[in-house]
Scaffold this active site. Structure first.
Site, mmCIF file in Angstrom:
data_model
loop_
_atom_site.group_PDB
_atom_site.id
_atom_site.type_symbol
_atom_site.label_atom_id
_atom_site.label_comp_id
_atom_site.label_asym_id
_atom_site.label_seq_id
_atom_site.Cartn_x
_atom_site.Cartn_y
_atom_site.Cartn_z
ATOM 1 N N HIS A 247 -6.380 -7.178 0.053
ATOM 2 C CA HIS A 247 -6.556 -5.793 -0.371
ATOM 3 C C HIS A 247 -5.720 -5.497 -1.616
ATOM 4 O O HIS A 247 -4.620 -6.026 -1.777
ATOM 5 C CB HIS A 247 -6.134 -4.833 0.745
ATOM 6 C CG HIS A 247 -6.816 -5.081 2.050
ATOM 7 N ND1 HIS A 247 -6.366 -6.026 2.961
ATOM 8 C CD2 HIS A 247 -7.922 -4.532 2.599
ATOM 9 C CE1 HIS A 247 -7.166 -6.026 4.019
ATOM 10 N NE2 HIS A 247 -8.115 -5.128 3.823
ATOM 11 N N ASP B 182 -4.655 -12.697 4.900
ATOM 12 C CA ASP B 182 -5.914 -12.060 5.282
ATOM 13 C C ASP B 182 -7.078 -12.468 4.384
ATOM 14 O O ASP B 182 -8.206 -12.023 4.598
ATOM 15 C CB ASP B 182 -5.778 -10.543 5.325
ATOM 16 C CG ASP B 182 -5.069 -9.952 4.127
ATOM 17 O OD1 ASP B 182 -4.654 -10.716 3.239
ATOM 18 O OD2 ASP B 182 -4.918 -8.713 4.066
ATOM 19 N N HIS C 41 0.810 -1.218 0.000
ATOM 20 C CA HIS C 41 0.000 0.000 0.000
ATOM 21 C C HIS C 41 0.848 1.275 0.000
ATOM 22 O O HIS C 41 0.308 2.368 -0.214
ATOM 23 C CB HIS C 41 -0.924 0.038 1.214
ATOM 24 C CG HIS C 41 -1.939 -1.052 1.245
ATOM 25 N ND1 HIS C 41 -2.789 -1.305 0.189
ATOM 26 C CD2 HIS C 41 -2.248 -1.980 2.193
ATOM 27 C CE1 HIS C 41 -3.575 -2.332 0.483
ATOM 28 N NE2 HIS C 41 -3.258 -2.758 1.693
#
Length: 337
Positions: A193, A280, A156
């Protein structure tokens, strides 16, 4: 296969996490990595401390101003006469060229409420990047596979901003390091993500393919990136491919999307693959939006191994601490058997 980790990566311990209108308990804890290291030790997988490859490789990805901020923010924050709290965490988020004062710097260089800077954040992030570089160097030395236990994670992190628990973009740093020997690099991201930092850094390039399988970003981090129509720009058109999954997707849907992403990688004909992966996606993870069970990580690793290409695996997310050891060993089975 070599596995890399430096104990200084455990020093970073966030105390704050602001997300979706609430202060929440931090999920990116050192205990995550301790669970993984314990499992690897008991299974007989040796872990090597990385060498220090220096800071120069970081500047090939990140701006000098951002790196200087990460190095000095904590000290500047605590030199103030007022008590602003232990960690550097802005209540303002503005992309502006002004950097007058530590609060303005934090507003510019911290993109969201999940990347506070504490006493040891820079040290841990630095060694996380060195761990990624050690894995990349292993491939440069002729090894076919390396695993870097990168914590804090990196996908990120933007060229000039921290966010999403990430400070330095380990995958991008490794890619730049590898390119002199491996001109065509494919990055596949299977974390829950979307890695908007990697996408942004390489969005206009045709020599580095980025593919990502992740949860639909509508009302899900990173919210503003990771949609299927984002396919690159300029010279990079067609070299960015996103496969967002509906929230609540089954394991079969997740594996089908991974297969699609790998088909893109295969068509690209890379010289090396960088795999940014997160546990995750596991069904019981607090960040998960799909129903993936532990054996699927063995399948994931097997699919990657069958690409018959040198590979660097970089750890990203995964916050169900009690399952991290099991999931890591499942992933290792796919790489080693």
């Amino acid at each position: 296969m070599q596995i890399f980790f430096h104990p200084k990566q455990l020093l970073h311990r966030p105390q704050t996490y602001f997300s979706r209108g609430k202060m929440r308990d931090p999920q990116e804890k050192p205990e995550r990595m301790q669970a993984i290291l314990s499992a690897l030790e008991h299974a007989g997988h040796p872990v090597t401390e990385p060498a220090d490859f220096g800071s120069s490789h970081l500047y090939k990805v990140h701006t000098a101003g951002f790196i200087e901020f990460l190095k000095t923010a904590y000290q500047q924050w605590h030199e103030l006469p007022e008590d602003w709290g232990e960690e550097v965490m802005s209540n303002v988020f503005i992309r502006d060229n002004r950097e007058l004062g530590i609060l303005a710097q934090a507003a510019k260089y911290i993109a969201d409420g999940s990347a506070p800077i504490g006493r040891h954040t820079w040290e841990s992030a630095y060694w996380s990047a060195q761990t990624a570089l050690a894995g990349a160097n292993s491939l440069m030395q002729g090894n076919s596979c390396a695993l870097s236990l990168t914590r804090p994670a990196g996908h990120h992190a933007r060229a000039d901003a921290a966010g999403g628990f990430c400070y330095l973009n380990n995958a991008a740093i490794a890619a730049e390091y590898l390119q002199p020997r491996f001109p065509r690099i494919a990055i596949i991201d299977t974390d829950m993500h979307h890695g908007q930092g990697i996408q942004e850094i390489f969005y206009q390039r045709s020599d580095i393919l980025y593919t990502s399988v992740h949860g639909d970003p509508v009302n899900f981090y990173p919210v503003v990136a990771g949609f299927a129509d984002e396919q690159g720009s300029g010279n990079g058109i067609g070299f960015n491919r996103n496969f967002p999954l509906r929230h609540g997707a089954s394991e079969a849907e997740w594996l089908a999307a991974v297969t699609q992403a790998l088909d893109c990688v295969r068509q690209f004909r890379p010289d090396v693959i960088i795999h940014a992966f997160g546990f995750d996606v596991y069904r019981h993870d607090p960040q998960s939006q799909c129903k993936v069970d532990s054996p699927a990580f063995t399948r994931l690793a097997s699919l990657l191994k069958n690409m018959n290409c040198p590979q660097l695996h970089l750890l990203e997310g995964g916050y169900c601490i009690e399952a991290l050891g099991v999931n890591m060993l499942a992933f290792m089975r796919g790489l080693t058997e």
